[in-house]
Design an enzyme around this catalytic site. Structure first.
Site, short mmCIF file in Angstrom:
data_model
loop_
_atom_site.label_atom_id
_atom_site.label_comp_id
_atom_site.label_asym_id
_atom_site.label_seq_id
_atom_site.Cartn_x
_atom_site.Cartn_y
_atom_site.Cartn_z
N ASN A 104 0.87 -1.18 0.00
CA ASN A 104 0.00 0.00 0.00
C ASN A 104 0.91 1.23 0.00
OD1 ASN A 104 -1.81 2.06 0.49
ND2 ASN A 104 -2.21 1.49 2.63
N TRP A 105 0.99 1.88 -1.16
CA TRP A 105 1.92 3.01 -1.28
C TRP A 105 1.38 4.29 -0.66
CZ3 TRP A 105 3.89 2.72 -7.07
CH2 TRP A 105 4.55 1.50 -7.26
N LYS A 106 0.12 4.30 -0.32
CA LYS A 106 -0.53 5.51 0.22
C LYS A 106 -0.29 6.68 -0.75
CE LYS A 106 0.21 3.61 4.76
NZ LYS A 106 0.09 3.79 6.18
N HIS B 215 -9.46 1.40 5.15
CA HIS B 215 -8.16 1.59 5.82
C HIS B 215 -8.36 2.54 7.00
CE1 HIS B 215 -4.03 2.82 6.54
NE2 HIS B 215 -3.67 1.73 5.90
N GLU C 98 -6.74 4.97 7.98
CA GLU C 98 -6.56 6.40 7.64
C GLU C 98 -7.84 6.96 7.02
OE1 GLU C 98 -2.91 5.88 5.45
OE2 GLU C 98 -1.93 5.32 7.32
N GLU D 5 -5.29 -4.78 10.86
CA GLU D 5 -4.27 -3.76 11.06
C GLU D 5 -4.55 -3.01 12.36
OE1 GLU D 5 -2.41 -2.61 7.07
OE2 GLU D 5 -4.20 -1.38 7.28
N GLY E 122 2.43 2.38 10.76
CA GLY E 122 3.37 3.47 10.57
C GLY E 122 4.08 3.91 11.84
N SER F 224 3.44 -2.05 10.46
CA SER F 224 4.90 -2.09 10.63
C SER F 224 5.48 -3.48 10.35
CB SER F 224 5.29 -1.60 12.03
OG SER F 224 4.86 -0.26 12.20
N GLY G 2 2.77 -1.11 4.33
CA GLY G 2 2.80 0.31 4.00
C GLY G 2 4.22 0.75 3.71
N GLY G 3 4.86 1.34 4.71
CA GLY G 3 6.19 1.93 4.55
C GLY G 3 7.20 1.05 3.82
C1 PEP Z 1 -0.78 0.28 6.17
O1 PEP Z 1 -0.94 1.49 6.11
O2 PEP Z 1 -1.62 -0.49 5.66
C2 PEP Z 1 0.39 -0.23 6.87
C3 PEP Z 1 0.40 -1.48 7.27
O3 PEP Z 1 1.43 0.65 7.06
P1 PEP Z 1 2.87 0.35 7.72
O4 PEP Z 1 3.35 -0.96 7.14
O5 PEP Z 1 3.72 1.50 7.30
O6 PEP Z 1 2.65 0.26 9.18
#
Ligand code: PEP
Length: 252
Positions: free
Chosen positions: A11-13, A100, A102, A169, A175, A214, A235-236
């Site tokens: 997920n590049w956001k 999500h 966010e 999640e 994040g 994470s 994500g990251g």
């Molecule tokens: C996400 O936003 O779906 C996510 C899992 O982010 P991160 O891996 O950066 O925690």
């Protein structure tokens, strides 16, 4: 018994312009081709809307699937700034992230809206990746399972099509660099598995339940080894080709 099937999704956001996305995918594809992956591992990336077209073109002959990060709950019409399920299908998008944290918190998406999005995605042949998870406050109050149960029950109310992926999640892990312990993650995944088999019967045991929050190269292997964790929503770490591939290689 069928071997465990895995799904790893990036997920590049709101990161990477179309040109940055193309350059990234051009590095990712050869790494995936030579990446020594196990049978039964599927990969997908979810770039921003503006990069879907160019990334779709680059992924045409690759094994990597394309996902979007959101969609509109309406079919078409006067919804300025929105993107429909049909528009995504036309770009060969297969998956769409829905609900999500966010979107739930920053954009105030309700369980009812998320339910509409799941329905419209499935009706257009898109596989929803439904995100659920509790906040730290909810976990500390002993309400983690109740919150996740509410999110899943309302989002999937009256849904009979098992073509849906769940991503657990925990909000406190997204994040933040704080990953859920394997015990916390596996316990919630087992709980979710129970909800899915209750609703979808035998098909519920084959549905993907991804862990997200994470996930990194150094913790992916033990998370992915848990019986009810069948992949990751990253994500990251999905923004760096080497890290994304490294996590995918932990799925065995
Ligand atoms: C996400 O936003 O779906 C996510 C899992 O982010 P991160 O891996 O950066 O925690």
């Amino acid at each position: 018994m069928m071997d465990k099937q895995y799904l790893i999704v990036g997920n590049w956001k709101m990161n990477k312009t179309p040109s940055q996305s193309s350059a990234f995918v051009q590095t990712l594809i050869p790494e995936v081709e030579t990446g020594n992956f196990v049978e039964g591992l599927s990969l997908a990336i979810c770039p921003p809307f503006t990069a879907l077209d160019c990334v779709a073109e680059l992924l045409k002959d690759s094994k990597i699937a394309l996902g979007a990060q959101n969609l509109c709950a309406a079919v078409e019409g006067a919804f300025t700034g929105e993107i429909s399920a049909a528009m995504l299908r036309d770009l060969r998008v297969s998956y769409v992230i829905i609900g999500h944290s966010e979107r739930r918190t920053i954009f105030q998406e309700s369980d009812a809206l998320i339910h509409q999005k799941v329905k419209i995605a499935q009706a257009h042949g898109l596989t929803p990746i439904l995100c659920v998870g509790e906040t730290l406050e909810e976990r500390e109050a002993g309400r983690a399972q109740a919150v996740v149960q509410r999110q899943i029950t309302l989002a999937l109310e009256s849904i009979t099509d098992p073509r849906c992926v769940i991503a657990y999640e925990p909000v406190w892990a997204i994040g933040t660099g704080k990953t859920a312990t394997v015990d916390i993650a596996q316990a919630m995944h087992a709980f979710i598995r129970g909800l899915l088999t209750e609703q979808f019967g035998k098909d519920g045991s084959d549905m993907h339940i991804l862990y997200g929050g994470s996930m990194k190269v150094n913790n992916a292997a033990e998370l992915l080894a848990q019986p009810d964790i069948t992949g990751g929503l990253i994500g990251g770490a999905s923004l760096i080709a080497e890290d994304f591939i490294g996590i995918a290689q932990c799925a065995r």
